[in-house]
Design an enzyme around this catalytic site. Sequence first.
Site, PDB file in Angstrom:
ATOM      1  N   LYS A  83      67.435  55.778 -54.614  1.00 46.36           N
ATOM      2  CA  LYS A  83      67.375  57.181 -54.208  1.00 46.36           C
ATOM      3  C   LYS A  83      65.918  57.572 -53.976  1.00 46.36           C
ATOM      4  O   LYS A  83      65.059  57.367 -54.838  1.00 46.36           O
ATOM      5  CB  LYS A  83      67.988  58.023 -55.325  1.00 46.36           C
ATOM      6  CG  LYS A  83      68.678  59.268 -54.874  1.00 46.36           C
ATOM      7  CD  LYS A  83      69.482  59.840 -56.019  1.00 46.36           C
ATOM      8  CE  LYS A  83      70.000  61.202 -55.685  1.00 46.36           C
ATOM      9  NZ  LYS A  83      70.562  61.871 -56.861  1.00 46.36           N
TER      10      LYS A  83
HETATM   11  C1  E4P Z   1      72.617  64.572 -56.180  1.00 47.89           C
HETATM   12  O1  E4P Z   1      72.598  63.368 -56.102  1.00 47.89           O
HETATM   13  C2  E4P Z   1      71.991  65.339 -57.262  1.00 47.89           C
HETATM   14  O2  E4P Z   1      71.918  64.546 -58.418  1.00 47.89           O
HETATM   15  C3  E4P Z   1      72.786  66.563 -57.659  1.00 47.89           C
HETATM   16  O3  E4P Z   1      73.960  66.718 -56.934  1.00 47.89           O
HETATM   17  C4  E4P Z   1      71.965  67.776 -57.883  1.00 47.89           C
HETATM   18  O4  E4P Z   1      72.814  68.839 -58.223  1.00 47.89           O
HETATM   19  P1  E4P Z   1      72.331  70.153 -58.944  1.00 47.89           P
HETATM   20  O5  E4P Z   1      71.900  71.128 -57.914  1.00 47.89           O
HETATM   21  O6  E4P Z   1      73.546  70.633 -59.681  1.00 47.89           O
HETATM   22  O7  E4P Z   1      71.196  69.768 -59.879  1.00 47.89           O
END
Ligand code: E4P
Length: 213
Positions: A83
Amino acid sequence: MEFFLDTGNVDEIKEAATWGIVNGVTTNPSLIAKTGRTQKEVIEEICSIIDGPISAEVISTDKDGMMKEALEIATWHKNVVIKLPLTEDGISACGELSKREIKTNVTLCFSSNQALLAAKNGATYISPFLGRLDDIGHDGLLLIEEIRQIYDNYGFLTKILGASVRHSDHVRRLALVGTDVATMPLKVLKQLFGHPLTTSGLEKFLSDHKNSQ
Ligand code: E4P
């Protein structure tokens, strides 16, 4: 449509894994920090529970640092997806990793142009953050619709991974616009099962059965 769990909590992953509907897992530095464990420990344990794409995020902000981390993380397990943040360095590292056939998930996407950049450099997944856009009064779903259209216009193979999912209606709307994957917390995955008429209907069936014995 694939379902990923958005968590670093292995107990939650074990619980959901028994339902047979979880195709992968996404994590981020905030989710890993909550576990109090190292990223490597958590990711390796998740890989032993779910046989599917497991996203692990780099911390470096420069391309060389990202590449070094990514190549190390990629040795942890064959299912690990790297990522990367949607920055100039992140997009550049994405291009390098694509050439080496290492899977990538470009994260923190908030615009269609950002999604276009990730697809041009061969990202495996693009992660538009639906909930965080809704939180500031923007239309998160509109972004996903635009990315779907742009990717279809040009035949990009990058999968749209709807992220920052806050509730079950987000999942329904993501499905309606043809999102490839939705990643969600366990709480939201559980919401998908529920309907008051299912609960009351089952109670009635069971009480009628009991009364007929
Ligand atoms: C995506 O891969 C992120 O980890 C995640 O969806 C972030 O979500 P949030 O806005 O609830 O922190």
